[in-house]
Design an enzyme around this catalytic site. Structure first.
Site, PDB file in Angstrom:
ATOM      1  N   ALA A   1       0.822  -1.225   0.000  1.00  0.00           N
ATOM      2  CA  ALA A   1       0.000   0.000   0.000  1.00  0.00           C
ATOM      3  C   ALA A   1       0.851   1.269   0.000  1.00  0.00           C
ATOM      4  O   ALA A   1       0.308   2.362   0.016  1.00  0.00           O
ATOM      5  CB  ALA A   1      -0.933  -0.003   1.203  1.00  0.00           C
TER       6      ALA A   1
ATOM      7  N   ASP B   1       7.386  -7.569   5.643  1.00  0.00           N
ATOM      8  CA  ASP B   1       7.853  -8.002   4.330  1.00  0.00           C
ATOM      9  C   ASP B   1       7.079  -9.281   4.001  1.00  0.00           C
ATOM     10  O   ASP B   1       7.110 -10.234   4.796  1.00  0.00           O
ATOM     11  CB  ASP B   1       9.372  -8.270   4.425  1.00  0.00           C
ATOM     12  CG  ASP B   1       9.996  -8.599   3.087  1.00  0.00           C
ATOM     13  OD1 ASP B   1       9.359  -9.280   2.265  1.00  0.00           O
ATOM     14  OD2 ASP B   1      11.156  -8.190   2.864  1.00  0.00           O
ATOM     15  N   VAL B   2       6.402  -9.326   2.861  1.00  0.00           N
ATOM     16  CA  VAL B   2       5.587 -10.512   2.540  1.00  0.00           C
ATOM     17  C   VAL B   2       6.433 -11.778   2.410  1.00  0.00           C
ATOM     18  O   VAL B   2       5.904 -12.890   2.468  1.00  0.00           O
ATOM     19  CB  VAL B   2       4.729 -10.319   1.259  1.00  0.00           C
ATOM     20  CG1 VAL B   2       3.685  -9.241   1.430  1.00  0.00           C
ATOM     21  CG2 VAL B   2       5.591 -10.068   0.030  1.00  0.00           C
TER      22      VAL B   2
ATOM     23  N   ASN C   1      -1.483  -7.443  -3.680  1.00  0.00           N
ATOM     24  CA  ASN C   1      -0.956  -6.514  -4.692  1.00  0.00           C
ATOM     25  C   ASN C   1       0.572  -6.408  -4.652  1.00  0.00           C
ATOM     26  O   ASN C   1       1.205  -6.156  -5.669  1.00  0.00           O
ATOM     27  CB  ASN C   1      -1.609  -5.138  -4.437  1.00  0.00           C
ATOM     28  CG  ASN C   1      -0.869  -4.011  -5.115  1.00  0.00           C
ATOM     29  OD1 ASN C   1      -0.928  -3.839  -6.330  1.00  0.00           O
ATOM     30  ND2 ASN C   1      -0.146  -3.215  -4.310  1.00  0.00           N
TER      31      ASN C   1
ATOM     32  N   SER D   1      -1.261  -9.849 -14.181  1.00  0.00           N
ATOM     33  CA  SER D   1      -0.657  -8.945 -15.171  1.00  0.00           C
ATOM     34  C   SER D   1      -0.895  -9.516 -16.561  1.00  0.00           C
ATOM     35  O   SER D   1      -1.105 -10.728 -16.720  1.00  0.00           O
ATOM     36  CB  SER D   1       0.854  -8.858 -14.923  1.00  0.00           C
ATOM     37  OG  SER D   1       1.495  -8.156 -15.966  1.00  0.00           O
TER      38      SER D   1
ATOM     39  N   TYR E   1       9.974 -12.764 -14.373  1.00  0.00           N
ATOM     40  CA  TYR E   1       8.836 -11.946 -13.908  1.00  0.00           C
ATOM     41  C   TYR E   1       7.538 -12.491 -14.507  1.00  0.00           C
ATOM     42  O   TYR E   1       6.548 -12.699 -13.784  1.00  0.00           O
ATOM     43  CB  TYR E   1       9.020 -10.474 -14.282  1.00  0.00           C
ATOM     44  CG  TYR E   1       7.783  -9.668 -13.919  1.00  0.00           C
ATOM     45  CD1 TYR E   1       7.454  -9.438 -12.585  1.00  0.00           C
ATOM     46  CD2 TYR E   1       6.909  -9.191 -14.901  1.00  0.00           C
ATOM     47  CE1 TYR E   1       6.308  -8.731 -12.238  1.00  0.00           C
ATOM     48  CE2 TYR E   1       5.754  -8.491 -14.565  1.00  0.00           C
ATOM     49  CZ  TYR E   1       5.459  -8.271 -13.228  1.00  0.00           C
ATOM     50  OH  TYR E   1       4.306  -7.591 -12.882  1.00  0.00           O
TER      51      TYR E   1
ATOM     52  N   PRO F   1      -3.371  -5.952 -15.052  1.00  0.00           N
ATOM     53  CA  PRO F   1      -3.108  -4.765 -15.873  1.00  0.00           C
ATOM     54  C   PRO F   1      -2.003  -4.965 -16.906  1.00  0.00           C
ATOM     55  O   PRO F   1      -1.098  -5.786 -16.731  1.00  0.00           O
ATOM     56  CB  PRO F   1      -2.642  -3.713 -14.846  1.00  0.00           C
ATOM     57  CG  PRO F   1      -2.813  -4.331 -13.489  1.00  0.00           C
ATOM     58  CD  PRO F   1      -2.807  -5.814 -13.694  1.00  0.00           C
TER      59      PRO F   1
ATOM     60  N   PHE G   1       6.931   0.845 -10.429  1.00  0.00           N
ATOM     61  CA  PHE G   1       7.286  -0.504 -10.891  1.00  0.00           C
ATOM     62  C   PHE G   1       8.591  -0.537 -11.703  1.00  0.00           C
ATOM     63  O   PHE G   1       9.488  -1.337 -11.421  1.00  0.00           O
ATOM     64  CB  PHE G   1       6.110  -1.036 -11.726  1.00  0.00           C
ATOM     65  CG  PHE G   1       6.306  -2.387 -12.331  1.00  0.00           C
ATOM     66  CD1 PHE G   1       6.069  -3.547 -11.608  1.00  0.00           C
ATOM     67  CD2 PHE G   1       6.722  -2.519 -13.663  1.00  0.00           C
ATOM     68  CE1 PHE G   1       6.240  -4.805 -12.180  1.00  0.00           C
ATOM     69  CE2 PHE G   1       6.897  -3.761 -14.242  1.00  0.00           C
ATOM     70  CZ  PHE G   1       6.653  -4.907 -13.501  1.00  0.00           C
TER      71      PHE G   1
END
Ligand code: NDP
Ligand code: 8X3
Length: 252
Positions: free
Chosen positions: A10, A60-61, A87, A140, A153, A183, A190
């Site tokens: 976020a 941190d994920v 996200n 994506s 990626y 998207p 990014f």
């Protein structure tokens, strides 16, 4: 009763724009990310602009224990999470696969795949217990096609696509909705992250055409999560008009 969204990543881009839009629409917001000063600044902004109710969780994920600790630390009223927005994610590097950096590969795999799984694993039991909830994963166009020098990626985003389908299947009996919002090029931090802070290189990604803006994606996420219960948007692919696919871009 106000609804609650937990947003990973976020502190910038799509996650930040989504936090702003949901706060404006009177949702309670759980902001998460690694940069605590940005979390606190955004919290302040959401309170002053929208009188929003906001909690920040700084983790941190990639750190499973930190993820579990943060989710467990939520007050019980805040554990009734209606929407989980997975996200947080990133690209690192841009080279042919044989020249790729293993460190970059691990960062992307650990963040985009394992991080998404860790956060989902921590939150699914809370949704299952209530037989309610909606998980929205940010995929994506790179999860639908592979482009030159995008190898790992793109593969992580293909994995997000697979995980989204699996979650939808396994969570069906628990009445939990699962969606992907995918998207094309969005002008966020990014590319700056991908090119290790090289702003010129990052800026050139968006030269000569109008990319999507973070708020375009926030609006799509809001649409997806505001359908009636009997409607689920499985997959929403959103592109800049100037981008037909990963490789055909009209630059003028
Ligand atoms: P930004 O770089 O602007 O934002 C990325 C967010 O992810 C930041 O808030 C960052 O927070 C967070 N994040 C990254 N790594 C971690 C981590 N290890 N732990 C916790 N949070 C992390 O990029 P976008 O907004 O564009 O990216 C959001 C998502 O959208 C990503 O999944 C990306 O793959 C996807 N996407 C982006 C597109 C684009 O063209 N921009 C197109 C298609 C999909 P912090 O650094 O503070 O932890
Ligand atoms: C980011 C989209 O195609 O610019 O997921 O890599 S792309």
């Amino acid at each position: 009763m106000k609804k609650i969204i937990l947003i990973t990543g976020a502190t910038a881009g799509i996650g930040k724009a989504t936090a702003e839009l949901y706060a404006k629409n009177n949702w309670k917001i759980i902001l998460t990310g690694r940069r605590s000063e940005r979390l606190l600044a955004l919290k302040k902004e959401l309170i002053s602009e929208f009188s929003a109710e906001v909690i920040t969780l700084n983790f941190d994920v990639r750190d499973k224990e930190a993820v579990d600790g943060a989710v467990n630390s939520l007050p019980s009223a805040w554990k009734k999470i209606d929407v989980l927005l997975n996200n947080a994610g990133l690209a690192k590097g841009f080279s042919d696969i044989q020249d790729g950096s293993i460190e970059d590969w691990e960062t992307m795999i650990d963040t985009n795949i394992k991080g998404l799984l860790y956060v989902s694993k921590a939150i699914m039991p809370l949704m299952i217990e209530r037989k309610a909830g909606h998980i929205v994963n940010i995929g994506s166009i790179a999860g639908k096609e592979v482009y030159a020098k995008g190898n790992v990626y793109c593969s992580t985003k293909h994995a997000v696509e697979g995980i989204t389908k699996a979650l939808r299947m396994d969570l069906l009996p628990h009445k939990i909705k699962v969606s992907a919002v995918c998207p094309g090029a969005v002008d966020t931090e990014f590319s700056t992250v991908r090119f290790d802070g090289d702003k010129e290189k990052a800026g050139s990604v968006y030269d000569g055409y109008q990319p999507l803006l973070a708020n375009d994606i926030a609006e799509a996420i809001f649409f997806v999560t505001s359908r009636p219960f009997h409607v689920n948007i499985n997959d929403l692919l959103i592109m800049p008009t100037a981008q037909a696919n990963t490789s055909n871009l009209l630059r003028e």
